[in-house]
Design a protein around this motif. Structure first.
Motif, short mmCIF file in Angstrom:
data_model
loop_
_atom_site.label_atom_id
_atom_site.label_comp_id
_atom_site.label_asym_id
_atom_site.label_seq_id
_atom_site.Cartn_x
_atom_site.Cartn_y
_atom_site.Cartn_z
N LEU A 1 31.11 36.40 5.86
CA LEU A 1 32.47 36.22 5.36
C LEU A 1 33.50 36.99 6.20
O LEU A 1 34.69 36.63 6.18
CB LEU A 1 32.57 36.67 3.90
N PHE A 2 33.07 38.03 6.88
CA PHE A 2 34.00 38.84 7.67
C PHE A 2 33.37 39.24 9.00
O PHE A 2 32.18 39.58 9.07
CB PHE A 2 34.40 40.12 6.91
N PHE A 3 34.18 39.19 10.06
CA PHE A 3 33.79 39.74 11.35
C PHE A 3 34.19 41.22 11.37
O PHE A 3 35.35 41.55 11.07
CB PHE A 3 34.49 39.01 12.50
N ARG A 4 33.28 42.09 11.69
CA ARG A 4 33.59 43.52 11.77
C ARG A 4 33.96 43.87 13.20
O ARG A 4 33.32 43.41 14.16
CB ARG A 4 32.37 44.35 11.36
N HIS A 5 34.99 44.70 13.38
CA HIS A 5 35.37 45.20 14.69
C HIS A 5 35.95 46.60 14.54
O HIS A 5 36.09 47.11 13.41
CB HIS A 5 36.35 44.26 15.39
N ALA A 6 36.30 47.22 15.63
CA ALA A 6 36.73 48.62 15.60
C ALA A 6 37.99 48.83 14.76
O ALA A 6 38.18 49.90 14.17
CB ALA A 6 36.96 49.12 17.03
N ARG A 7 38.86 47.83 14.70
CA ARG A 7 40.12 47.98 13.97
C ARG A 7 40.01 47.61 12.50
O ARG A 7 40.94 47.83 11.74
CB ARG A 7 41.21 47.11 14.63
N GLY A 8 38.89 47.02 12.09
CA GLY A 8 38.73 46.62 10.70
C GLY A 8 37.89 45.37 10.57
O GLY A 8 36.82 45.28 11.17
N GLU B 1 35.85 31.51 8.72
CA GLU B 1 36.37 30.28 8.13
C GLU B 1 35.86 30.11 6.70
O GLU B 1 36.56 29.57 5.83
CB GLU B 1 35.96 29.07 8.99
N ALA B 2 34.63 30.56 6.43
CA ALA B 2 34.09 30.47 5.07
C ALA B 2 34.91 31.31 4.10
O ALA B 2 35.19 30.89 2.97
CB ALA B 2 32.62 30.92 5.06
N ALA B 3 35.31 32.51 4.52
CA ALA B 3 36.14 33.37 3.67
C ALA B 3 37.50 32.72 3.42
O ALA B 3 38.03 32.77 2.30
CB ALA B 3 36.31 34.73 4.32
N LYS B 4 38.06 32.09 4.45
CA LYS B 4 39.35 31.41 4.29
C LYS B 4 39.23 30.24 3.32
O LYS B 4 40.16 29.95 2.57
CB LYS B 4 39.86 30.92 5.65
N GLU C 1 28.01 37.76 0.65
CA GLU C 1 27.42 37.09 1.81
C GLU C 1 25.98 36.68 1.53
O GLU C 1 25.52 35.62 1.99
CB GLU C 1 27.50 38.02 3.02
N ALA C 2 25.27 37.49 0.73
CA ALA C 2 23.90 37.13 0.37
C ALA C 2 23.89 35.93 -0.58
O ALA C 2 23.05 35.02 -0.45
CB ALA C 2 23.21 38.33 -0.29
N GLY D 1 42.75 43.72 5.75
CA GLY D 1 42.02 43.75 7.02
C GLY D 1 41.23 44.99 7.30
O GLY D 1 40.90 45.28 8.46
N SER D 2 40.90 45.76 6.26
CA SER D 2 40.18 47.03 6.46
C SER D 2 39.40 47.38 5.21
O SER D 2 39.94 47.33 4.10
CB SER D 2 41.17 48.14 6.80
N MET D 3 38.11 47.76 5.39
CA MET D 3 37.31 48.23 4.26
C MET D 3 37.93 49.49 3.66
O MET D 3 38.00 49.63 2.43
CB MET D 3 35.88 48.54 4.74
#
Length: 311
Positions: free
Chosen positions: A64-71, A76-79, A57-58, A33-35
């Motif tokens: 594929l991932f939602f970015r937010h402050a915590r990571g 659903e595509a990534a899953k 993604e390209a 859950g974190s880069m």
């Protein structure tokens, strides 16, 4: 607005430009859950991880991932891609094991998927003999879920599947019977009913019972007897598990009863830490054995199959 690419286009892109590291980063990023943590785990620079995600993604033309402050969180595509990525990485590990074993030992590789019942009834106590007789053959054994015992066929990860005889044999596979089996009532050797020769349903209804998973043959048998004998709800232990080691631990306390395949409890019965009770609850089960593709099997797989049949 351009239409979304179809499956053929996406497959061709992945074949031409997709890389194993894309799948590895996808798996670890969903896990961690974190880069930053993914970069550390894979010994990569964080910008490199970010670039790999951008490449995927390209290729797929989707986030594929939602970015937010915590990571990050997977879309659903990534899953959807995750089980595919796992299969690719598992296949690569199996391939590396097979080639390395061939280079060093010349014996070949056998991938075994086994249900808990088959582990106890067919493999327990026998693997040392195989290792001594065939030291150059590498055997990789994984425990299959009791609810999806044939998963090794659908995902191509097993050469031999040790399991209970299925009602329908998968196309191209054959089943070899090895061990007869039955559902039996067991308890620890210090349980109050351990010394009773043939406990009645009324006596058994005074005990505390370990619960199997809903839908399992053992749980179905318990529910049938529970209704027939009119046992109170208090006979149920509210810890539900399908981990043999923990089940044995609970039984050895001397406070619990359980309905189990005899094969699962075979080693415990042999060691004397658990007792089998003679009971009207006991009932036959389909035999244990193994599924394999005999006509397509290589030498190492055939050797292990013969060993199981002889045992």
């Amino acid at each position: 607005m351009m239409p979304a690419p179809d499956a053929n286009i996406l497959m061709n892109r992945l074949l031409l430009k997709g890389k194993v590291r894309h799948m590895l980063v996808l798996v670890r990023l969903i896990e961690l859950g974190s880069m930053r943590r993914t970069a550390t785990a894979l010994n990569m620079a964080q910008p490199a991880v970010t670039q790999i995600v951008a490449e995927m993604e390209a290729l797929l033309e989707t986030e594929l991932f939602f970015r937010h402050a915590r990571g990050v969180e997977p879309t659903e595509a990534a899953k959807d891609l995750l089980p595919v990525a796992h299969r690719i990485l598992d296949a690569l590990r199996d391939g590396a094991e097979a080639v390395a074993n061939r280079l060093h030992n010349h014996g070949g590789l056998v991938r075994i998927s086994s249900s808990p019942a088959a582990l106890g009834g067919m493999l327990h106590g026998r693997l040392d003999d195989f290792a001594r007789r065939y030291p150059d053959i590498q055997v990789v054994i994984v425990e299959a879920s009791s609810t999806t015992p044939l998963h090794g066929i659908s995902d191509g990860t097993a050469d031999i599947i040790c399991t209970r005889e299925p009602e329908v044999i998968p196309e191209g596979w054959e089943f070899q019977r090895c061990v007869e089996d039955a559902l039996v009532v067991v308890c620890g050797k210090t349980h109050p009913l351990a010394e009773v020769k043939h406990p009645t349903l009324a006596q058994l209804g005074t005990g505390k019972w370990l619960m199997n998973h809903v839908g399992s043959v053992a749980r179905n048998r318990f529910e049938e007897v529970f209704v027939k004998a009119g046992w109170p709800q208090s006979v149920r232990c509210q810890i539900v598990m399908h981990i043999p080691k923990l089940t044995r631990e609970m039984l050895e306390s001397g406070r619990y009863l359980a309905i189990l395949p005899r094969s699962v409890a075979a080693s415990w019965l042999g060691e004397g830490s658990v007792c089998e009770l003679k009971s009207d609850i006991n009932t036959p089960l389909a035999p244990l054995g193994y599924l394999w593709r005999g006509k397509q099997a290589g030498t190492a797989i055939s050797v292990f199959a013969r060993f199981l049949a002889e045992s």
